[in-house]
Design a protein around this motif. Structure first.
Motif, mmCIF file in Angstrom:
data_model
loop_
_atom_site.group_PDB
_atom_site.id
_atom_site.type_symbol
_atom_site.label_atom_id
_atom_site.label_comp_id
_atom_site.label_asym_id
_atom_site.label_seq_id
_atom_site.Cartn_x
_atom_site.Cartn_y
_atom_site.Cartn_z
ATOM 1 N N GLY A 63 0.795 -1.223 0.000
ATOM 2 C CA GLY A 63 0.000 0.000 0.000
ATOM 3 C C GLY A 63 0.831 1.278 0.000
ATOM 4 N N GLU A 64 2.152 1.131 -0.213
ATOM 5 C CA GLU A 64 3.033 2.303 -0.260
ATOM 6 C C GLU A 64 3.084 2.848 -1.689
ATOM 7 N N VAL A 65 3.231 4.144 -1.807
ATOM 8 C CA VAL A 65 3.353 4.786 -3.119
ATOM 9 C C VAL A 65 4.678 4.364 -3.753
ATOM 10 N N VAL A 66 4.615 3.905 -5.005
ATOM 11 C CA VAL A 66 5.817 3.534 -5.751
ATOM 12 C C VAL A 66 6.446 4.818 -6.277
ATOM 13 N N LYS A 67 7.742 4.992 -5.980
ATOM 14 C CA LYS A 67 8.447 6.196 -6.426
ATOM 15 C C LYS A 67 9.670 5.791 -7.235
ATOM 16 N N GLU A 68 10.077 6.702 -8.139
ATOM 17 C CA GLU A 68 11.278 6.470 -8.931
ATOM 18 C C GLU A 68 12.052 7.780 -9.044
ATOM 19 N N ASN A 69 13.354 7.655 -9.285
ATOM 20 C CA ASN A 69 14.173 8.836 -9.489
ATOM 21 C C ASN A 69 13.853 9.442 -10.846
ATOM 22 N N ARG A 70 13.631 10.743 -10.866
ATOM 23 C CA ARG A 70 13.361 11.477 -12.106
ATOM 24 C C ARG A 70 14.224 12.722 -12.119
ATOM 25 N N GLY A 71 14.740 13.040 -13.273
ATOM 26 C CA GLY A 71 15.482 14.279 -13.447
ATOM 27 C C GLY A 71 14.491 15.427 -13.564
ATOM 28 N N ILE A 72 14.658 16.447 -12.743
ATOM 29 C CA ILE A 72 13.776 17.612 -12.739
ATOM 30 C C ILE A 72 14.619 18.849 -13.029
ATOM 31 N N ILE A 73 14.131 19.677 -13.929
ATOM 32 C CA ILE A 73 14.798 20.941 -14.233
ATOM 33 C C ILE A 73 13.975 22.071 -13.635
ATOM 34 N N TYR A 74 14.645 22.915 -12.877
ATOM 35 C CA TYR A 74 14.034 24.124 -12.348
ATOM 36 C C TYR A 74 14.499 25.286 -13.211
ATOM 37 N N VAL A 75 13.563 26.039 -13.766
ATOM 38 C CA VAL A 75 13.883 27.259 -14.488
ATOM 39 C C VAL A 75 13.851 28.383 -13.470
ATOM 40 N N ILE A 76 14.957 29.113 -13.380
ATOM 41 C CA ILE A 76 15.092 30.166 -12.393
ATOM 42 C C ILE A 76 15.290 31.491 -13.131
ATOM 43 N N VAL A 77 14.467 32.484 -12.807
ATOM 44 C CA VAL A 77 14.564 33.799 -13.424
ATOM 45 C C VAL A 77 14.897 34.812 -12.338
ATOM 46 N N LYS A 78 16.016 35.497 -12.515
ATOM 47 C CA LYS A 78 16.480 36.506 -11.557
ATOM 48 C C LYS A 78 16.518 35.955 -10.135
#
Length: 98
Positions: A63-78
């Motif tokens: 009953g646990e949530v299945v998680k996986e590693n994912r590459g995430i890009i954060y766009v940063i402005v100023k």
């Protein structure tokens, strides 16, 4: 792996990568009404829930949530994060429409 590294280090490949990065930053700056120099990207590996074909979060036998590693890009402005997007989705957005 060393063959790929040598190809990436070639002057022609470096020039192409620099041109594509310039295009990408110009696109992002235009999207966020700022200058290219105001945009930065941060790449982070995060554990995120896995979804099935219908969009439902997958659960394991306990009953646990299945998680996986994912590459995430954060766009940063100023200096402020404005967008968080998965790497595969980000690359799809950067592909020119045909």
């Amino acid at each position: 792996m060393s063959l790929i590294t040598k190809q990436l280090a070639s002057p022609g490949t470096q020039k192409m990568i620099a041109e594509k990065l310039d295009e990408m930053y110009a696109h992002l700056a235009n999207e966020h009404n700022c200058q290219k120099e105001d945009v930065s990207l941060m790449l982070k590996l995060e554990k995120l829930p896995v979804h099935d074909e219908k969009g439902n979060i997958r659960m394991d036998e306990n009953g646990e949530v299945v998680k996986e590693n994912r590459g995430i890009i954060y766009v940063i402005v100023k200096g402020n994060p404005v967008t968080k997007i998965a790497v595969d989705q980000f690359l799809a957005l950067m592909t020119p429409a045909e």
